[in-house]
Design a protein around this motif. Structure first.
Motif, PDB file in Angstrom:
ATOM      1  N   HIS A  47      48.388  27.305  48.737  1.00 49.25           N
ATOM      2  CA  HIS A  47      48.584  27.706  47.680  1.00 49.25           C
ATOM      3  C   HIS A  47      49.279  25.988  47.115  1.00 49.25           C
ATOM      4  O   HIS A  47      49.727  25.748  45.856  1.00 49.25           O
ATOM      5  CB  HIS A  47      49.342  28.241  47.361  1.00 49.25           C
ATOM      6  CG  HIS A  47      48.969  30.088  47.742  1.00 49.25           C
ATOM      7  ND1 HIS A  47      47.740  30.224  46.745  1.00 49.25           N
ATOM      8  CD2 HIS A  47      49.543  30.679  48.849  1.00 49.25           C
ATOM      9  CE1 HIS A  47      47.279  31.487  47.663  1.00 49.25           C
ATOM     10  NE2 HIS A  47      48.255  31.799  48.458  1.00 49.25           N
ATOM     11  N   HIS A  65      47.645  32.483  44.012  1.00 50.72           N
ATOM     12  CA  HIS A  65      47.543  33.999  45.221  1.00 50.72           C
ATOM     13  C   HIS A  65      46.784  34.607  44.010  1.00 50.72           C
ATOM     14  O   HIS A  65      47.020  35.127  42.830  1.00 50.72           O
ATOM     15  CB  HIS A  65      49.081  33.447  45.121  1.00 50.72           C
ATOM     16  CG  HIS A  65      50.036  32.746  45.170  1.00 50.72           C
ATOM     17  ND1 HIS A  65      50.187  31.672  44.588  1.00 50.72           N
ATOM     18  CD2 HIS A  65      51.079  32.690  46.700  1.00 50.72           C
ATOM     19  CE1 HIS A  65      51.051  31.001  45.260  1.00 50.72           C
ATOM     20  NE2 HIS A  65      51.628  31.620  46.687  1.00 50.72           N
ATOM     21  N   GLY A  66      45.984  35.393  45.006  1.00 52.65           N
ATOM     22  CA  GLY A  66      45.880  36.240  44.438  1.00 52.65           C
ATOM     23  C   GLY A  66      46.475  36.665  43.528  1.00 52.65           C
ATOM     24  O   GLY A  66      46.107  37.852  42.521  1.00 52.65           O
ATOM     25  N   TYR A  67      47.330  37.663  43.892  1.00 46.44           N
ATOM     26  CA  TYR A  67      48.389  37.884  43.140  1.00 46.44           C
ATOM     27  C   TYR A  67      49.072  37.776  42.235  1.00 46.44           C
ATOM     28  O   TYR A  67      49.325  38.425  41.230  1.00 46.44           O
ATOM     29  CB  TYR A  67      49.855  39.299  43.946  1.00 46.44           C
ATOM     30  CG  TYR A  67      49.042  39.860  45.327  1.00 46.44           C
ATOM     31  CD1 TYR A  67      48.405  40.963  44.128  1.00 46.44           C
ATOM     32  CD2 TYR A  67      48.936  39.653  46.203  1.00 46.44           C
ATOM     33  CE1 TYR A  67      47.497  41.989  45.624  1.00 46.44           C
ATOM     34  CE2 TYR A  67      48.777  41.036  47.529  1.00 46.44           C
ATOM     35  CZ  TYR A  67      48.116  41.832  46.764  1.00 46.44           C
ATOM     36  OH  TYR A  67      47.680  42.612  47.712  1.00 46.44           O
ATOM     37  N   ALA A  69      46.870  35.627  39.920  1.00 47.11           N
ATOM     38  CA  ALA A  69      45.927  36.383  38.896  1.00 47.11           C
ATOM     39  C   ALA A  69      46.095  37.533  38.913  1.00 47.11           C
ATOM     40  O   ALA A  69      46.104  37.949  37.082  1.00 47.11           O
ATOM     41  CB  ALA A  69      44.953  36.182  40.176  1.00 47.11           C
ATOM     42  N   LYS A  98      39.479  44.241  43.406  1.00 47.87           N
ATOM     43  CA  LYS A  98      38.946  43.136  44.605  1.00 47.87           C
ATOM     44  C   LYS A  98      38.294  41.651  44.251  1.00 47.87           C
ATOM     45  O   LYS A  98      38.685  41.798  42.984  1.00 47.87           O
ATOM     46  CB  LYS A  98      37.277  43.922  44.915  1.00 47.87           C
ATOM     47  CG  LYS A  98      36.535  42.956  45.546  1.00 47.87           C
ATOM     48  CD  LYS A  98      35.130  43.642  46.203  1.00 47.87           C
ATOM     49  CE  LYS A  98      34.173  42.389  46.873  1.00 47.87           C
ATOM     50  NZ  LYS A  98      32.618  42.635  46.597  1.00 47.87           N
ATOM     51  N   PHE A  99      39.070  41.340  45.298  1.00 48.72           N
ATOM     52  CA  PHE A  99      39.388  39.482  44.595  1.00 48.72           C
ATOM     53  C   PHE A  99      38.212  39.385  45.581  1.00 48.72           C
ATOM     54  O   PHE A  99      37.692  38.993  46.578  1.00 48.72           O
ATOM     55  CB  PHE A  99      40.318  38.530  45.962  1.00 48.72           C
ATOM     56  CG  PHE A  99      41.840  39.348  45.260  1.00 48.72           C
ATOM     57  CD1 PHE A  99      42.428  38.850  44.414  1.00 48.72           C
ATOM     58  CD2 PHE A  99      42.208  40.233  45.967  1.00 48.72           C
ATOM     59  CE1 PHE A  99      44.045  39.187  43.593  1.00 48.72           C
ATOM     60  CE2 PHE A  99      43.711  40.334  46.084  1.00 48.72           C
ATOM     61  CZ  PHE A  99      44.686  40.344  45.193  1.00 48.72           C
ATOM     62  N   ASN A 100      37.280  38.321  44.384  1.00 44.49           N
ATOM     63  CA  ASN A 100      35.599  37.578  44.325  1.00 44.49           C
ATOM     64  C   ASN A 100      35.929  36.173  44.945  1.00 44.49           C
ATOM     65  O   ASN A 100      35.212  36.656  45.391  1.00 44.49           O
ATOM     66  CB  ASN A 100      34.824  38.608  43.450  1.00 44.49           C
ATOM     67  CG  ASN A 100      34.941  39.815  42.635  1.00 44.49           C
ATOM     68  OD1 ASN A 100      34.965  40.347  44.029  1.00 44.49           O
ATOM     69  ND2 ASN A 100      35.431  39.930  41.848  1.00 44.49           N
ATOM     70  N   GLN A 101      36.198  35.793  44.248  1.00 43.36           N
ATOM     71  CA  GLN A 101      36.197  34.885  43.663  1.00 43.36           C
ATOM     72  C   GLN A 101      37.745  33.742  43.728  1.00 43.36           C
ATOM     73  O   GLN A 101      38.442  34.444  42.968  1.00 43.36           O
ATOM     74  CB  GLN A 101      35.949  33.559  42.621  1.00 43.36           C
ATOM     75  CG  GLN A 101      34.609  33.689  42.304  1.00 43.36           C
ATOM     76  CD  GLN A 101      33.358  32.881  43.776  1.00 43.36           C
ATOM     77  OE1 GLN A 101      33.943  31.704  44.178  1.00 43.36           O
ATOM     78  NE2 GLN A 101      32.697  34.175  44.764  1.00 43.36           N
ATOM     79  N   PRO A 102      38.036  32.682  44.598  1.00 43.77           N
ATOM     80  CA  PRO A 102      39.433  32.040  44.569  1.00 43.77           C
ATOM     81  C   PRO A 102      39.534  31.395  43.407  1.00 43.77           C
ATOM     82  O   PRO A 102      38.859  30.812  42.727  1.00 43.77           O
ATOM     83  CB  PRO A 102      39.647  31.306  46.023  1.00 43.77           C
ATOM     84  CG  PRO A 102      38.046  30.724  45.238  1.00 43.77           C
ATOM     85  CD  PRO A 102      37.259  32.045  45.161  1.00 43.77           C
ATOM     86  N   ALA A 142      37.521  35.964  38.891  1.00 41.97           N
ATOM     87  CA  ALA A 142      38.525  36.541  40.240  1.00 41.97           C
ATOM     88  C   ALA A 142      38.492  37.684  40.425  1.00 41.97           C
ATOM     89  O   ALA A 142      38.402  37.718  42.078  1.00 41.97           O
ATOM     90  CB  ALA A 142      39.566  35.911  39.214  1.00 41.97           C
ATOM     91  N   PHE A 143      38.516  38.527  39.815  1.00 39.87           N
ATOM     92  CA  PHE A 143      39.280  39.485  40.355  1.00 39.87           C
ATOM     93  C   PHE A 143      38.379  40.754  39.657  1.00 39.87           C
ATOM     94  O   PHE A 143      38.486  40.137  37.721  1.00 39.87           O
ATOM     95  CB  PHE A 143      40.530  39.859  41.035  1.00 39.87           C
ATOM     96  CG  PHE A 143      41.819  40.483  39.831  1.00 39.87           C
ATOM     97  CD1 PHE A 143      41.809  41.647  39.434  1.00 39.87           C
ATOM     98  CD2 PHE A 143      42.090  39.000  39.014  1.00 39.87           C
ATOM     99  CE1 PHE A 143      42.320  41.575  37.986  1.00 39.87           C
ATOM    100  CE2 PHE A 143      42.972  39.308  38.142  1.00 39.87           C
ATOM    101  CZ  PHE A 143      43.023  40.456  37.393  1.00 39.87           C
TER     102      PHE A 143
END
Length: 154
Positions: A47, A65-67, A69, A98-102, A142-143
Motif C-alpha cells: 500500500h 487497502h480493501g477496507y 475502498a 467480496k473484493f474482486n479487483q485491487p 473493486a468490491f
C-alpha cells in the motif's frame, strides 16, 4: 440519472429492486492511501512503499487497502441520495462483501447502488443496498457488497 431526494419510507420504498444511482468518480492517489494507512495503522508495503511495489508487486504500483475502498461508501452514497426528515442514520452492517479487483494507485472509482431490500422495523427503515465500487476502465468492480443501513425517519 441525477441525485435522488428521499423524504419518507414510502418514497424510499419506490426504489425497491431498482438502481438508485451512480456517484461521481473519485481518484485514489497515494496521499489518500497513505492517510488511510496512518489512520488504520496498516502500513503494509503493497500500500505505501512505491519503490518496492514497482519491483515486487504483480501490479507494479501500490494498491489501496480493501477496507479503504469500503470506507468510501458513505461519501459516495451521499452523492447519490439525500435523505430528508430523518432523526438518525446508523451503519448496521455489510453482508456478502467480496473484493474482486485491487484499486491501483491513481485509479478512479465510483459507487453504483441498487435498493435490494427495505424493511419497516417499527418506524425504522432497514435498507439493504447492493453496492458495487466500479473502477474506471476495468470491467470488474473493486468490491460488491450489501450495505445495511438503518434510517430513523421523523
Amino acid at each position: 440519472m441525477g441525485k435522488v431526494f428521499i423524504n419518507s419510507y414510502a418514497e424510499f420504498e419506490q426504489y425497491l429492486g431498482k438502481e438508485i444511482g451512480v456517484s461521481d468518480y473519485i481518484k485514489i492517489d497515494q496521499n489518500k492511501i497513505n492517510l488511510f494507512a496512518d489512520a488504520t495503522m496498516d502500513h503494509q508495503w503493497i500500500h505505501v512503499d512505491e519503490k518496492r511495489a514497482e519491483v515486487e508487486s504483480p501490479f507494479k504500483k501500490t494498491i489501496a487497502h480493501g477496507y479503504m475502498a469500503v470506507s468510501l461508501v458513505p461519501h459516495l452514497w451521499n452523492q447519490i441520495a439525500t435523505f430528508n426528515n430523518i432523526k438518525m442514520l446508523i451503519n448496521y452492517g455489510v453482508e456478502k462483501l467480496k473484493f474482486n479487483q485491487p484499486v491501483i494507485v491513481d485509479s478512479e472509482v465510483r459507487l453504483k447502488v441498487k435498493l435490494a431490500s427495505l424493511t419497516n422495523l417499527r418506524g425504522v427503515a432497514k435498507a439493504g443496498l447492493d453496492a458495487e465500487l466500479e473502477i474506471k476502465g476495468n470491467p470488474k468492480p473493486a468490491f460488491t457488497a450489501t450495505v445495511v443501513l438503518l434510517y430513523h425517519f421523523k
